[in-house]
Enzyme design. Structure first.
Site, mmCIF file in Angstrom:
data_model
loop_
_atom_site.group_PDB
_atom_site.id
_atom_site.type_symbol
_atom_site.label_atom_id
_atom_site.label_comp_id
_atom_site.label_asym_id
_atom_site.label_seq_id
_atom_site.Cartn_x
_atom_site.Cartn_y
_atom_site.Cartn_z
ATOM 1 N N VAL A 100 16.944 -61.440 58.170
ATOM 2 C CA VAL A 100 15.949 -60.765 59.008
ATOM 3 C C VAL A 100 16.507 -60.475 60.393
ATOM 4 C CG1 VAL A 100 14.033 -61.840 57.756
ATOM 5 C CG2 VAL A 100 14.965 -62.987 59.791
ATOM 6 N N HIS A 118 13.239 -59.582 53.023
ATOM 7 C CA HIS A 118 12.403 -60.573 53.700
ATOM 8 C C HIS A 118 11.937 -60.115 55.074
ATOM 9 C CE1 HIS A 118 14.397 -63.817 50.949
ATOM 10 N NE2 HIS A 118 13.525 -63.056 50.309
ATOM 11 N N THR A 192 24.701 -66.089 49.942
ATOM 12 C CA THR A 192 23.345 -66.418 49.515
ATOM 13 C C THR A 192 23.377 -67.542 48.490
ATOM 14 O OG1 THR A 192 21.399 -65.618 48.295
ATOM 15 C CG2 THR A 192 23.479 -64.443 47.927
ATOM 16 N N ASN A 217 30.487 -67.230 48.473
ATOM 17 C CA ASN A 217 29.543 -68.142 49.111
ATOM 18 C C ASN A 217 30.199 -69.498 49.309
ATOM 19 O OD1 ASN A 217 26.729 -68.457 50.050
ATOM 20 N ND2 ASN A 217 26.617 -70.036 48.464
#
Length: 246
Positions: A100, A118, A192, A217
Site C-alpha cells: 500500500v 490491498h 510475499t 522471497n
C-alpha cells in the site's frame, strides 16, 4: 528450465509483489523476523476492520502508527526499478501488489499496470459517506492533536484507503489482476509470504494453466514445492539480474 534464463526469455510476465520488496526501502514487512506483527502481535488489531470500527483506542493507535509510517519518505530501491525496466521492455502484463506504499508508482511504473489489491495508504476513506480524500489532508490534523479524526462532511469514521482484514477487495482491481495473470507466460512472485488470499490464489491460477511459477522471497512459502524455481536471495539484487536482457 534454467531459472534466470527462463525469466529472461519469458515474453509476457505477471508479477505479484509483497512487503518484502519494500524492506530495502526501510518499510518493515509483517511476518518476517523483524516484521510489524512478529515484533508486536497486538498491532494486528489495527488491521482488522471490526476492531477498528468498534474501538476508539484501536483507531487512535492506528492513526499514531500512520503518522509515523516510513512510506511518507521512503524511496524505491533497485527491486522496484527492475520492474520498471521489465515494463520498458514491453514484457510486463501487470504489476499486482499487496503493498500500500505506492513505491511502484514512485519508481516509475505506469499506474494503469499497477493493481493495488490491498489499496493505498496515500488516501483516506470515510466509512460512512464513502468520501475519499488525500492522506496529506488528514496528517496535519493528527499533528495538531486530533487523535481520531472524523469526516468533516458527515462525522463518520475515517480510515486509510487500505483493505483491512474483514473488508472485501475491490472487484475491478482483482479482475485486472486475474486478467494480467491469465495473459502471462510466467508468474513471478516477489517478497510475499503467499499466505493471504485471494492474492496467493493467483499462483494457483498460473499453475493450473501450466505456467511457470518463480518465487523470490527471503522466507519459505506454501507454494515453494510447486514453483519452478525458488530464490531465497536479496530482492534488490536478484530482480535486476532476472529482468536484464543479455
Amino acid at each position: 528450465m534454467d531459472t534466470v534464463e527462463g525469466v529472461i526469455d519469458a515474453e509476457r510476465i505477471a508479477v505479484l509483489t509483497g512487503a518484502g520488496i519494500s524492506t530495502a526501502s526501510g518499510i518493515p514487512d509483517f511476518r518476517g523476523p523483524q516484521g510489524v506483527w512478529t515484533k508486536d502481535p497486538a498491532a494486528e488489531a489495527m488491521f482488522d476492520i471490526d476492531e477498528y470500527v468498534g474501538s476508539r483506542e484501536v483507531r487512535v493507535a492506528s492513526w499514531k502508527h500512520r503518522l509515523a509510517v516510513p512510506a511518507w519518505t521512503a524511496e524505491p530501491n533497485p527491486g522496484h526499478l527492475a520492474l520498471v525496466e521489465l515494463e520498458r521492455q514491453g514484457r510486463l502484463t501487470g504489476l499486482i501488489t499487496q503493498n500500500v506504499d505506492g513505491l511502484h508508482q514512485k519508481a516509475g511504473s505506469s499506474p494503469e499496470l499497477v493493481h493495488e489489491l490491498h489499496g493505498t495508504v496515500w488516501y483516506v476513506d470515510c466509512l460512512q459517506c464513502g468520501r475519499r480524500i488525500p492522506m496529506a489532508d488528514v496528517l496535519p490534523r493528527l499533528e495538531s492533536g486530533d487523535e481520531d479524526p472524523a469526516c468533516e462532511v458527515c462525522g463518520g469514521i475515517l480510515k486509510s484507503a487500505t483493505v483491512s482484514f474483514g473488508q472485501s477487495l475491490d472487484r475491478d482491481v482483482l479482475d485486472r489482476a486475474v486478467a494480467a495473470t491469465e495473459s502471462a507466460d510466467l508468474f513471478l512472485a516477489v517478497g510475499t509470504s503467499l499466505q493471504v488470499y485471494p492474492a496467493a490464489g493467483l499462483c494457483d491460477l498460473a499453475l493450473n494453466a501450466g505456467k511457470p511459477l518463480v518465487i523470490v522471497n527471503a522466507q519459505p512459502t506454501p507454494y515453494d514445492e510447486h514453483a519452478t524455481t525458488v530464490l531465497h536471495t536479496a530482492i534488490e539484487t536478484t530482480l535486476p539480474e532476472l529482468v536484464t536482457l543479455p
